[in-house]
Design a protein around this motif. Structure first.
Motif, PDB file in Angstrom:
ATOM      1  N   PRO A  86      41.997  44.134  32.212  1.00 28.30           N
ATOM      2  CA  PRO A  86      40.429  44.260  32.532  1.00 28.30           C
ATOM      3  C   PRO A  86      40.154  42.823  32.827  1.00 28.30           C
ATOM      4  CG  PRO A  86      40.805  45.640  30.766  1.00 28.30           C
ATOM      5  CD  PRO A  86      42.087  45.056  30.842  1.00 28.30           C
ATOM      6  N   ALA A  87      40.677  42.132  31.852  1.00 31.68           N
ATOM      7  CA  ALA A  87      40.037  40.520  32.050  1.00 31.68           C
ATOM      8  C   ALA A  87      40.114  39.975  33.458  1.00 31.68           C
ATOM      9  CB  ALA A  87      40.950  39.523  30.997  1.00 31.68           C
ATOM     10  N   LEU A  88      41.200  40.584  34.194  1.00 30.62           N
ATOM     11  CA  LEU A  88      41.025  40.178  35.757  1.00 30.62           C
ATOM     12  C   LEU A  88      40.126  40.518  36.476  1.00 30.62           C
ATOM     13  CD1 LEU A  88      45.111  40.544  36.147  1.00 30.62           C
ATOM     14  CD2 LEU A  88      43.841  38.321  35.511  1.00 30.62           C
ATOM     15  N   ILE A  89      39.092  41.468  36.102  1.00 31.65           N
ATOM     16  CA  ILE A  89      38.131  41.974  36.990  1.00 31.65           C
ATOM     17  C   ILE A  89      37.372  40.844  37.641  1.00 31.65           C
ATOM     18  CG2 ILE A  89      36.246  43.373  37.279  1.00 31.65           C
ATOM     19  CD1 ILE A  89      37.172  45.328  34.939  1.00 31.65           C
ATOM     20  N   PRO A  90      36.876  39.760  37.198  1.00 29.03           N
ATOM     21  CA  PRO A  90      36.051  38.806  37.907  1.00 29.03           C
ATOM     22  C   PRO A  90      37.142  37.908  38.732  1.00 29.03           C
ATOM     23  CG  PRO A  90      35.981  38.549  35.366  1.00 29.03           C
ATOM     24  CD  PRO A  90      36.818  39.396  35.567  1.00 29.03           C
ATOM     25  N   GLN A  91      38.365  38.007  38.418  1.00 26.13           N
ATOM     26  CA  GLN A  91      39.085  36.958  39.327  1.00 26.13           C
ATOM     27  C   GLN A  91      39.612  37.623  40.602  1.00 26.13           C
ATOM     28  OE1 GLN A  91      42.244  35.298  37.179  1.00 26.13           O
ATOM     29  NE2 GLN A  91      41.244  35.637  35.138  1.00 26.13           N
ATOM     30  N   LEU A  92      39.580  39.176  40.850  1.00 26.44           N
ATOM     31  CA  LEU A  92      40.152  39.869  41.773  1.00 26.44           C
ATOM     32  C   LEU A  92      39.749  39.328  43.065  1.00 26.44           C
ATOM     33  CD1 LEU A  92      40.098  43.545  40.435  1.00 26.44           C
ATOM     34  CD2 LEU A  92      42.200  42.203  40.855  1.00 26.44           C
ATOM     35  N   CYS A  93      40.620  39.242  43.913  1.00 23.71           N
ATOM     36  CA  CYS A  93      40.055  38.740  45.467  1.00 23.71           C
ATOM     37  C   CYS A  93      40.266  40.033  46.471  1.00 23.71           C
ATOM     38  CB  CYS A  93      41.070  37.556  46.142  1.00 23.71           C
ATOM     39  SG  CYS A  93      41.258  36.217  44.997  1.00 23.71           S
ATOM     40  N   HIS A  94      38.787  40.312  46.823  1.00 25.38           N
ATOM     41  CA  HIS A  94      38.882  41.449  47.626  1.00 25.38           C
ATOM     42  C   HIS A  94      39.343  42.651  47.264  1.00 25.38           C
ATOM     43  CE1 HIS A  94      39.422  37.691  50.597  1.00 25.38           C
ATOM     44  NE2 HIS A  94      38.188  38.159  50.518  1.00 25.38           N
ATOM     45  N   PRO A  95      39.301  43.134  46.095  1.00 24.59           N
ATOM     46  CA  PRO A  95      39.471  44.632  45.729  1.00 24.59           C
ATOM     47  C   PRO A  95      39.024  45.681  46.640  1.00 24.59           C
ATOM     48  CG  PRO A  95      37.670  43.804  44.212  1.00 24.59           C
ATOM     49  CD  PRO A  95      37.932  42.624  45.210  1.00 24.59           C
ATOM     50  N   VAL A  96      39.808  46.550  46.805  1.00 21.98           N
ATOM     51  CA  VAL A  96      39.701  47.429  47.946  1.00 21.98           C
ATOM     52  C   VAL A  96      40.136  48.890  47.369  1.00 21.98           C
ATOM     53  CG1 VAL A  96      39.680  46.329  50.004  1.00 21.98           C
ATOM     54  CG2 VAL A  96      41.939  46.980  49.078  1.00 21.98           C
ATOM     55  N   ALA A  97      39.489  49.981  48.014  1.00 20.35           N
ATOM     56  CA  ALA A  97      39.896  51.483  47.523  1.00 20.35           C
ATOM     57  C   ALA A  97      40.575  52.024  48.875  1.00 20.35           C
ATOM     58  CB  ALA A  97      38.725  52.102  47.222  1.00 20.35           C
ATOM     59  N   GLY A 146      50.141  26.860  50.689  1.00 27.32           N
ATOM     60  CA  GLY A 146      48.833  27.503  50.500  1.00 27.32           C
ATOM     61  C   GLY A 146      48.616  28.055  49.044  1.00 27.32           C
ATOM     62  N   PRO A 147      47.481  28.922  49.059  1.00 29.63           N
ATOM     63  CA  PRO A 147      47.212  29.673  47.978  1.00 29.63           C
ATOM     64  C   PRO A 147      48.289  30.735  47.785  1.00 29.63           C
ATOM     65  CG  PRO A 147      45.562  30.112  49.510  1.00 29.63           C
ATOM     66  CD  PRO A 147      46.452  29.086  49.985  1.00 29.63           C
ATOM     67  N   VAL A 148      48.656  30.950  46.542  1.00 32.10           N
ATOM     68  CA  VAL A 148      49.844  32.025  46.024  1.00 32.10           C
ATOM     69  C   VAL A 148      48.840  33.243  45.113  1.00 32.10           C
ATOM     70  CG1 VAL A 148      51.965  32.503  44.759  1.00 32.10           C
ATOM     71  CG2 VAL A 148      51.422  30.232  45.829  1.00 32.10           C
ATOM     72  N   TYR A 149      49.181  34.258  45.724  1.00 31.15           N
ATOM     73  CA  TYR A 149      48.440  35.526  45.013  1.00 31.15           C
ATOM     74  C   TYR A 149      49.360  36.544  44.291  1.00 31.15           C
ATOM     75  CZ  TYR A 149      44.307  33.983  47.569  1.00 31.15           C
ATOM     76  OH  TYR A 149      43.380  33.207  48.334  1.00 31.15           O
ATOM     77  N   GLU A 150      49.171  37.371  43.628  1.00 33.54           N
ATOM     78  CA  GLU A 150      49.754  38.504  42.955  1.00 33.54           C
ATOM     79  C   GLU A 150      49.000  39.713  42.918  1.00 33.54           C
ATOM     80  OE1 GLU A 150      51.700  37.020  39.458  1.00 33.54           O
ATOM     81  OE2 GLU A 150      51.909  39.064  38.692  1.00 33.54           O
ATOM     82  N   PHE A 151      49.607  40.740  43.193  1.00 32.84           N
ATOM     83  CA  PHE A 151      49.147  42.124  42.999  1.00 32.84           C
ATOM     84  C   PHE A 151      48.794  42.401  41.515  1.00 32.84           C
ATOM     85  CE2 PHE A 151      51.303  43.255  47.126  1.00 32.84           C
ATOM     86  CZ  PHE A 151      50.078  43.637  47.735  1.00 32.84           C
ATOM     87  N   ALA A 152      47.369  42.513  41.177  1.00 36.50           N
ATOM     88  CA  ALA A 152      47.019  42.811  39.791  1.00 36.50           C
ATOM     89  C   ALA A 152      46.404  44.271  39.750  1.00 36.50           C
ATOM     90  CB  ALA A 152      45.989  41.667  39.377  1.00 36.50           C
ATOM     91  N   LEU A 153      45.948  44.642  40.779  1.00 39.75           N
ATOM     92  CA  LEU A 153      45.509  45.876  40.846  1.00 39.75           C
ATOM     93  C   LEU A 153      46.129  46.775  41.841  1.00 39.75           C
ATOM     94  CD1 LEU A 153      42.958  47.705  39.964  1.00 39.75           C
ATOM     95  CD2 LEU A 153      41.666  46.813  41.775  1.00 39.75           C
ATOM     96  N   TYR A 154      46.916  48.004  41.399  1.00 34.44           N
ATOM     97  CA  TYR A 154      47.573  48.767  42.151  1.00 34.44           C
ATOM     98  C   TYR A 154      47.777  50.006  41.211  1.00 34.44           C
ATOM     99  CZ  TYR A 154      50.958  50.323  45.587  1.00 34.44           C
ATOM    100  OH  TYR A 154      51.641  50.704  46.585  1.00 34.44           O
ATOM    101  N   HIS A 155      46.428  50.594  41.193  1.00 32.72           N
ATOM    102  CA  HIS A 155      46.354  51.695  40.285  1.00 32.72           C
ATOM    103  C   HIS A 155      45.565  52.802  40.853  1.00 32.72           C
ATOM    104  CE1 HIS A 155      47.136  48.137  37.825  1.00 32.72           C
ATOM    105  NE2 HIS A 155      47.287  49.027  36.628  1.00 32.72           N
ATOM    106  N   LEU A 156      45.615  53.921  40.350  1.00 32.12           N
ATOM    107  CA  LEU A 156      44.901  55.313  40.819  1.00 32.12           C
ATOM    108  C   LEU A 156      43.668  55.191  39.887  1.00 32.12           C
ATOM    109  CD1 LEU A 156      47.817  57.621  41.086  1.00 32.12           C
ATOM    110  CD2 LEU A 156      46.579  56.547  42.854  1.00 32.12           C
ATOM    111  N   LEU A 157      42.366  55.509  40.579  1.00 29.64           N
ATOM    112  CA  LEU A 157      41.117  55.742  39.869  1.00 29.64           C
ATOM    113  C   LEU A 157      40.803  57.342  39.990  1.00 29.64           C
ATOM    114  CD1 LEU A 157      38.239  54.431  39.085  1.00 29.64           C
ATOM    115  CD2 LEU A 157      37.727  54.412  41.525  1.00 29.64           C
ATOM    116  N   ASP A 158      40.267  57.856  38.916  1.00 31.51           N
ATOM    117  CA  ASP A 158      39.817  59.403  39.137  1.00 31.51           C
ATOM    118  C   ASP A 158      38.054  59.350  38.846  1.00 31.51           C
ATOM    119  OD1 ASP A 158      39.688  59.214  36.525  1.00 31.51           O
ATOM    120  OD2 ASP A 158      40.860  61.241  36.174  1.00 31.51           O
TER     121      ASP A 158
END
Lengths: 107, 451
Positions: free
Chosen positions: B144-155, B426-438
C-alpha cells in the motif's frame, strides 16, 4: 535424449508479468506419455531447474493435442531490474535440456 | 432476435498490420462490427508507466485508416480495445489524436464513445483498508505504500462498459484498458448471445489470425457467432484454420488450456468440439460460462525504479572471455570507489554476458567449451539519468582497461561496435499493481464528436 529434441514444439512465454508458461507439443502419443510419466518431469525437478518453490510449479496435460503445459513463477517480473527476458520467450531452457532415456527399441 | 453475428478482428494487435485484401474480402460479408485489440502487458511495464504506446503512431494510423471509412459507410461500429497498448489516459489521447488525423485527411465525421479506465487512488486506499485486493497471476502481495507512486494505474474492464458504450450507438468505441475478450464479446452479449461462446470466440479472435496456419498476428480473422456454435475463418485465402490449430491456440499465453478466467466468470472449454466446417473454417461448440459469484476487476499499475544507461561491446580474446568474472569484479570495485556522485545501494550495475548466460541467467551451467565470442551489455540503473550515464561511462572505461589473470591483449578488452558506445534507456518501471479488486467500479462512457 533432450526434451527439446523429443518435442515438436518447445516454447515459453509470459502468462502475465509474473508467470511463465512452457508448452511442449509432441508428434507421437508415446513421447507425450513418456515425458508425462517420467520421474524427472515433476514439479519438484522443474522447480529445482528454475530455482523456484516447487508448490508454485504446475504441469497441465492437454491430451487432445498431445501437449504438456508447465506454469511456473518468474524469478523477476517482466521488465523489472533483474529481468533478462521481458517476453519470457527464451525460458524454455533449462527445461529443454532435461534428459530422457531413448525409447525402447521395437520388439 | 439475430440468429448470427458476423465480425472481423482486424489483426492481433492494432498496428501489427493486416493484408488489405483480408479487410476487402471480409467486407463482402454482412458484418455487424469490426474490432481490434491494442493492449498487451507483454512489452513490459515501461509503456504503462511512461504513458507511451508500444506500437508507433504511424503503424496505428495505417491500420485504422483503412478500416474506419468502410465501417462508417456500412454504419457498423469499430471497436478499439486497450487504446495505445496500456489504455491509460495518455495512451487513449494518442489514439484519439490519430482518429482526428484520419478524420481530417479523409474528410470523415463520426461519434466516438470513450471509455476511461484510469483508476481513482481512493479506490485503492479503500480496497487495502477493506482487504479487497488479491494478487493475480503470481504477483506478490500489494504494497500500500506504493499507492502514491503508481504511474497510470488502470482497471482492466470486462464487457460491461463496452456494452454501455454500444448502447449510445456510436460509430467508434475507443476503450481504455479492457480485457481483450471484451472488445469482441460485448456486442454479442448485448444482443443476447450465450456469453460462454461469445467469450471463447472473442478469446480466439483477439489474436487475429494467430490461430490459423500459417500463423499471423498480423492478419485478420472473421467470426460467425450463432446461439449454439461459432465459426472462424481467416479472410486471407492463403491461411486456413484447422481443429488442431484452433485447439492449440487455447494454450497460447494461458496458464490452463481447459479454461480461462474473465471478469464475467470462468469459461470452461472441457466439452469443446472443434470441427473442420469448410476448407479453411473451423466450427467450435460446447464452450460454457460459469458466471463469477463475486465479479472482480484486474488492476494494473507500474512504479518508477530509476533511469537506465547501457553500453554495448563484444569480446573475442579467449583469456578475457575465460576471466570475465574477474573483470566484472574489478570493474564493480573500481566503480564503487570512483562513483562518489551516487550512494552505494542506490544504483545497480549489470553485466549481461550474451553467449554465456545473459538469457537464462547464471543458474545454468556454463557452456563448455567457452564460445569464441561473447557480447556484453553493461547496464547501470540509478536515481537520475545523469547518474546512470556517468556510472555506465565509468564501468565501460574500467572494463576496457581492467587487468586480469593471463591478460595478453593489454591495449583493451572490448570491441565497441558504435561511437558513441553508450545509450540512454530512459526511465525504468516495474509492475507493482497486478491485482484483482472485488469492489464495484463505475465507468460511464462519454460521447465525443470528431469532425
Amino acid at each position: 535424449m533432450r526434451l527439446y529434441d523429443i518435442a515438436m514444439v518447445c516454447r515459453s512465454k509470459n502468462a502475465g508479468p509474473f508467470q511463465l508458461t512452457i508448452d511442449l507439443m509432441f508428434e507421437r502419443e508415446e513421447d507425450y506419455l513418456r515425458v508425462l510419466q517420467a520421474e524427472n518431469f515433476q514439479p519438484r525437478t522443474i522447480a529445482a531447474l528454475y530455482q523456484v518453490p516447487p508448490e508454485c510449479v504446475r504441469i497441465k496435460p492437454f491430451a487432445r493435442i498431445l501437449t504438456l503445459k508447465v506454469v511456473l513463477p518468474r524469478n523477476a517480473s517482466s521488465g523489472s531490474l533483474q529481468d533478462t527476458d521481458v517476453y519470457g520467450s527464451q525460458q524454455h531452457f533449462p527445461l529443454g535440456d532435461l534428459d530422457f532415456p531413448p525409447p525402447p527399441a521395437p520388439a | 432476435m439475430k440468429r448470427e453475428i458476423r465480425y472481423l478482428s482486424l489483426c492481433g494487435l492494432l498496428g501489427y498490420g493486416y493484408a488489405p485484401a483480408s479487410l476487402t474480402n471480409a467486407l463482402q460479408e454482412d458484418l455487424d462490427f469490426i474490432g481490434v485489440d491494442a493492449g498487451s502487458t507483454d512489452p513490459g511495464p515501461y509503456y504503462l508507466g511512461s504513458g507511451n504506446n508500444f506500437v508507433k503512431p504511424l503503424q496505428v494510423k495505417r491500420d485504422l485508416s483503412l478500416a474506419l471509412k468502410p465501417a462508417l459507410e456500412r454504419k457498423i461500429p469499430l471497436i478499439i480495445g486497450s487504446a495505445g497498448g496500456s489504455g491509460a489516459a495518455p495512451h487513449l489521447e494518442q489514439t484519439l489524436d490519430i482518429l482526428r488525423q484520419i478524420a481530417a485527411e479523409q474528410s470523415l465525421s463520426f461519434r466516438v464513445a470513450i471509455i476511461r479506465s484510469d483508476l481513482d487512488r481512493e479506490i485503492l486506499h479503500r480496497a487495502v483498508a477493506e482487504n479487497r485486493l488479491q494478487p493475480c497471476g503470481g504477483a506478490p502481495p500489494f504494497d500500500p505504500a506504493l499507492i502514491p507512486q503508481l504511474c497510470h494505474p488502470v482497471a482492466q474492464f470486462g464487457t460491461e462498459p463496452i456494452i454501455a458504450a454500444l448502447q449510445m450507438q456510436p460509430d467508434v468505441v475507443l476503450s481504455g484498458r479492457c480485457c481483450d475478450t471484451a472488445v469482441f464479446a460485448a456486442y454479442p452479449i448485448l444482443h443476447g448471445f450465450p456469453a460462454g461462446l461469445a467469450l471463447h470466440a472473442a478469446k480466439i479472435a483477439e489474436c487475429g489470425a494467430l490461430c490459423a496456419r500459417p500463423v499471423g498476428a498480423n492478419d485478420s480473422l472473421l467470426v460467425r457467432l450463432r446461439h449454439d456454435s461459432f465459426t472462424i475463418e481467416p479472410p486471407n485465402p492463403s491461411r486456413r484454420c484447422t481443429p488442431d490449430s484452433v485447439a492449440a491456440h487455447s494454450l497460447y499465453e494461458q496458464p490452463d488450456p481447459n479454461c480461462f478466467f474473465e471478469p464475467e466468470g470462468e469459461i470452461d472449454l472441457r466439452q469443446c468440439q472443434f470441427q473442420q466446417s469448410s476448407a479453411r473454417a473451423v466450427t467450435v461448440s460446447g464452450s460454457v460460462l460459469h458466471p463469477a459469484v463475486r465479479p472482480t476487476t484486474k488492476l494494473e499499475g507500474a512504479v518508477l525504479r530509476g533511469y537506465r544507461s547501457i553500453s554495448i561491446a563484444g569480446l573475442h580474446d579467449p583469456a578475457a572471455i575465460a576471466n570475465l568474472a574477474e573483470i566484472e569484479q574489478g570493474v564493480r570495485e573500481a566503480v564503487q570507489e570512483s562513483a562518489s556522485f551516487v550512494r552505494e545501494g542506490e544504483y545497480t550495475l549489470r553485466f549481461l554476458r550474451y553467449g554465456l548466460d545473459a538469457v537464462c541467467g547464471r543458474c545454468t551451467a556454463p557452456a563448455a567449451p567457452l564460445p569464441a565470442e561473447v557480447g556484453l551489455v553493461l547496464e547501470a540503473v540509478a536515481p537520475s539519468q545523469e547518474q546512470a550515464d556517468a556510472l555506465v561511462s565509468l564501468a565501460r572505461s574500467k572494463a576496457l582497461h581492467q587487468g586480469f589473470t593471463g591478460r595478453k591483449a593489454t591495449a583493451g578488452n572490448l570491441a565497441f561496435p558504435f561511437s558513441p558506445s553508450d545509450f540512454q534507456g530512459g526511465p525504468v518501471y516495474e509492475f507493482a499493481l497486478y491485482h484483482l479488486l472485488d469492489l464495484p467500479l463505475i465507468c460511464k462512457p462519454e460521447l465525443l464528436e470528431i469532425k
